[in-house]
Design an enzyme around this catalytic site. Structure first.
Site, PDB file in Angstrom:
ATOM      1  CE1 TYR A  14      -3.596   3.477  -4.539  1.00 20.85           C
ATOM      2  CE2 TYR A  14      -3.770   2.842  -2.230  1.00 20.85           C
ATOM      3  CZ  TYR A  14      -3.038   2.929  -3.397  1.00 20.85           C
ATOM      4  OH  TYR A  14      -1.746   2.484  -3.417  1.00 20.85           O
TER       5      TYR A  14
ATOM      6  CE1 TYR B 124       0.917  -0.789  -5.187  1.00 19.75           C
ATOM      7  CE2 TYR B 124       2.792  -0.874  -3.699  1.00 19.75           C
ATOM      8  CZ  TYR B 124       1.788  -0.162  -4.310  1.00 19.75           C
ATOM      9  OH  TYR B 124       1.653   1.173  -4.042  1.00 19.75           O
TER      10      TYR B 124
ATOM     11  CG  ASP C  62      10.009  -3.862  -4.069  1.00 14.14           C
ATOM     12  OD1 ASP C  62      10.240  -3.646  -2.865  1.00 14.14           O
ATOM     13  OD2 ASP C  62       9.059  -3.329  -4.679  1.00 14.14           O
TER      14      ASP C  62
HETATM   15  N1  PMP Z   1       7.365  -1.968  -3.141  1.00 14.17           N
HETATM   16  C1  PMP Z   1       6.684  -2.748  -2.293  1.00 14.17           C
HETATM   17  C2  PMP Z   1       6.936  -4.230  -2.287  1.00 14.17           C
HETATM   18  C3  PMP Z   1       5.733  -2.187  -1.427  1.00 14.17           C
HETATM   19  O1  PMP Z   1       5.038  -2.984  -0.608  1.00 14.17           O
HETATM   20  C4  PMP Z   1       5.544  -0.786  -1.453  1.00 14.17           C
HETATM   21  C5  PMP Z   1       4.530  -0.105  -0.534  1.00 14.17           C
HETATM   22  N2  PMP Z   1       3.483  -0.845  -0.087  1.00 14.17           N
HETATM   23  C6  PMP Z   1       6.282  -0.016  -2.339  1.00 14.17           C
HETATM   24  C7  PMP Z   1       7.198  -0.638  -3.167  1.00 14.17           C
HETATM   25  C8  PMP Z   1       6.110   1.482  -2.431  1.00 14.17           C
HETATM   26  O2  PMP Z   1       6.617   2.107  -1.311  1.00 14.17           O
HETATM   27  P1  PMP Z   1       6.112   3.587  -0.907  1.00 14.17           P
HETATM   28  O3  PMP Z   1       4.678   3.437  -0.534  1.00 14.17           O
HETATM   29  O4  PMP Z   1       7.007   3.952   0.237  1.00 14.17           O
HETATM   30  O5  PMP Z   1       6.322   4.450  -2.094  1.00 14.17           O
END
Ligand code: PMP
Length: 438
Positions: free
Chosen positions: A21, A152, A257
């Protein structure tokens, strides 16, 4: 590295290298990390001075055993002696099969198929694709996902589209991002009672929104219990029960997730273990390789796997170049061995107690709005946006590496952090906030 080489490295970085970012017009001045060992990073500051700091971040939550871990180093070295990488189309190998076997043994009941993806975001892409393909194959043209606000799920387009529409990048990419269905962010607090008025109101709204959009919803996607990069928000497991129930009722799948929360970060192995219902699809990543290499996995039920495969495409339509990279799979297997050998649940309980003790004094600071701890996650939420460069520098002066965002100064330390280092860490965070946000 001598002072001249260090200066040259910094200058090239500022002029040419993107950071997360970051701006090319006003680049930040990152610290140079020369090496890391145990729970310590060895930094060089702008003056060229070396400094060891205790890592509060586990390199964005993945280096759960710290750095230069002998067992993980050995696993990578041994695998290098065989092959670093090989394609996964038409070929298979022991590290991938062994890792899949171990993951399924650890997974919530019912998950039987594994897709080994190359990052967390890609695993979310694959999970969302699988849900869409499953519904299509069943004759249902469902093209939307339902999620809660404040989440997220990653920075590629599909994960971005289910990330919080206000805190995420929806405004920036309006017209390009698909528009999914958002219900309100669940009220906070792991122990919130099911009859708490805020939770009852949330449930009523959610039921109504779900029912109104049910015919379009392929799946619900959630970070169980802890929303990470969306604001370190902790919500009650009852929310999972409600959404699992609604998904079943309306023929939608459930995707968990657990990229951030998996492998005991919040206490239990999976944050979703707090309820008895299980997801149809699970994404894991981050701590999967102990922070050594990029790897994620999508686990799904036989029902989903076979449903997807019955569709017109005849299979799950994804296949990245570095799928199931052998080095990453080998180090992931060694990581799972270490987690099992170490009584990780007890380790996390110890960290939870230490974080509660160590961060408690932050509640007395005027600038602090809230302090919360769940498992090996400690959060100090301010009443204003964190002055990130100043707080980072103040923490480093106190021997701690931390990377705050928005109004949050938080830690997800490596599980192997000793009690003494945890005291340094929590004192460093509280002290840095007190130094900067008076
Ligand atoms: N899902 C969650 C809950 C995350 O915290 C993150 C990364 N912070 C991601 C997906 C994405 O993973 P990556 O950065 O390995 O693409």
């Amino acid at each position: 590295m001598d002072a001249a080489a260090l200066a040259a490295l910094r200058a090239f970085d500022r002029a040419h290298v993107w950071h997360p970012y970051s701006s090319a017009l006003t680049p930040t001045d990152p610290y140079v990390v020369e090496s890391a060992e145990g729970v310590r990073l060895r930094l060089r500051d702008a003056a060229g001075d070396a400094r060891e700091v205790v890592d509060a971040m586990s390199s964005w939550w993945c280096a759960v055993h710290g750095y230069r871990v002998p067992e993980l180093d050995a696993a990578v070295t041994e695998q290098l002696g065989r092959m670093a990488h090989v394609m996964f189309g038409g070929l298979t190998h022991e590290p991938a099969v062994e890792l899949s076997r171990r993951l399924l043994a650890l997974a919530p009941t019912g998950l039987e198929h594994v897709f080994l993806a190359d990052s967390g975001s890609v695993s979310v892409e694959v999970a969302m694709k699988a849900a869409l393909q499953y519904q299509l194959a069943a004759g249902r043209r469902r093209t939307r996902f339902l999620t809660v606000r404040g989440g997220y799920h990653g920075d590629t387009f599909s994960p971005m589209s289910v990330t919080d529409p206000d805190g995420g990048m929806h405004a920036l990419f309006r017209g390009v991002l698909p528009e999914h269905v958002f219900v309100p962010r669940p009220p906070g607090g792991i122990d919130l009672a099911a009859d708490d008025p805020a939770l009852v109101a949330w449930e009523a709204t959610t039921r109504e929104v779900f029912a109104r959009n049910a015919a379009d919803i392929a799946a619900v996607i959630l970070e169980p219990v802890l929303q990470g990069a969306g604001g370190m928000h902790v919500y009650p497991p009852r929310v999972l029960e409600v959404l699992h129930g609604l998904a079943r009722e309306h023929g939608a799948l459930v995707i968990h997730d657990e990229i951030a929360t998996g492998f005991h970060r919040t206490g239990p192995r999976w944050a979703g273990d707090r309820v008895t219902t299980t997801p149809d699809i699970l994404c894991v990543g981050k701590a999967l390789t102990g922070g050594y290499l990029t790897l994620a996995a999508v686990l799904c039920t036989r029902e989903v796997a076979e449903g997807v495969s019955r569709g017109a495409a005849g299979g799950l339509m994804h296949g990245p170049t570095f799928m199931a990279n052998p080095l990453a799979c080998a180090v992931a297997v060694a990581n799972l061995d270490l987690l099992a050998r170490r009584d990780t649940e007890a380790e996390v309980a110890r960290l939870e107690a230490g974080l509660r003790d160590g961060l408690a004094s932050a509640t007395t600071l005027d600038a602090v709005a809230d302090v919360r701890v769940l498992g090996a996650v400690g959060v100090v939420q301010l009443r204003e946006a964190v002055r990130v460069p100043e707080v980072t520098a103040a923490a480093i002066a106190r021997g701690v590496w931390v990377r705050p965002f928005r109004d949050l100064v938080y830690t997800m330390p490596p599980y192997v952090t000793s009690d003494a280092d945890l005291t340094t860490l929590t004192a460093g965070l509280v002290g840095a906030v007190a130094d900067v946000h008076r």
